[in-house]
Design a protein around this motif. Sequence first.
Motif, PDB file in Angstrom:
ATOM      1  N   SER A  73      -3.730  19.372  25.920  1.00 10.41           N
ATOM      2  CA  SER A  73      -2.813  20.443  26.337  1.00 10.41           C
ATOM      3  C   SER A  73      -3.506  21.700  26.847  1.00 10.41           C
ATOM      4  N   GLU A  74      -4.818  21.849  26.561  1.00 10.02           N
ATOM      5  CA  GLU A  74      -5.512  23.085  26.926  1.00 10.02           C
ATOM      6  C   GLU A  74      -6.738  22.801  27.790  1.00 10.02           C
ATOM      7  N   CYS A  75      -6.607  21.857  28.687  1.00 12.74           N
ATOM      8  CA  CYS A  75      -7.720  21.422  29.536  1.00 12.74           C
ATOM      9  C   CYS A  75      -7.468  21.839  30.973  1.00 12.74           C
ATOM     10  N   THR A  78      -5.117  19.500  32.526  1.00 12.84           N
ATOM     11  CA  THR A  78      -3.783  19.355  31.940  1.00 12.84           C
ATOM     12  C   THR A  78      -2.661  19.266  32.985  1.00 12.84           C
ATOM     13  N   ASN A 104      -8.411  15.136  20.702  1.00 14.30           N
ATOM     14  CA  ASN A 104      -9.075  16.431  20.577  1.00 14.30           C
ATOM     15  C   ASN A 104     -10.599  16.293  20.640  1.00 14.30           C
ATOM     16  N   GLN A 109      -9.699  20.786  22.949  1.00 14.53           N
ATOM     17  CA  GLN A 109      -8.627  21.151  23.878  1.00 14.53           C
ATOM     18  C   GLN A 109      -7.268  20.526  23.557  1.00 14.53           C
ATOM     19  N   GLU A 110      -7.187  19.840  22.415  1.00 14.48           N
ATOM     20  CA  GLU A 110      -5.880  19.347  21.942  1.00 14.48           C
ATOM     21  C   GLU A 110      -5.785  19.641  20.447  1.00 14.48           C
TER      22      GLU A 110
END
Length: 198
Positions: A73-75, A78, A104, A109-110
């Motif tokens: 979710s934070e890549c 994404t 993760n 990033q997850e």
Amino acid sequence: MLSNIITFRYKIHNMKKLLVPAFILLFATVFAQKEDYMDKETIYQFKVEDLYGNEFDFSTLKGKKILVVNTASECGLTPQYEGLQELYDAYKSNNFVIVGFPANNFGGQEPGSDEEIAAFCKQNYGVTFPMMSKISVKGKDMHPVYQFLTEKSKNGKEDSEVEWNFQKYLVDESGHLVKVIAPRTLPNDPSITDWIKS
């Protein structure tokens, strides 16, 4: 004496004629058994849990082409969620499905829980393709699905390593791995769409 030698040579010649096909048959049988064994190693052996705690049985996907992807979710990648959803919408009626596995493993990033990931996917990208519970896709705690996808001894195709978030694995209608697609390759790339349509 001469006639005995001729008879002996004739017998040897005939034995060769019989032995060569016998060896070919034996080799073919052994090879078929090896192929048989490989056929047992499919993605259909796995049952996993989805983001909502429900069992997801890969055997229900028999006859479909499957794209398996590890998500985060934070890549920087994404936004590929959007392309994945568009791909799913375009081809889901053609016996095609995407199965997402949040992980993760790369840069933390997850970090979210399954509930947070589900909300993020729905709110930001309208994801409707099946999303599984968060797993590990590399290292000592690698999930069995990813052991299958990355080890030739299990998938019968090739060894690979998950390089980053959004690496894609293409699995055919018989549950066999056919191709590994790099993380930065977009979901609408011809290497994916041509395979789906083929």
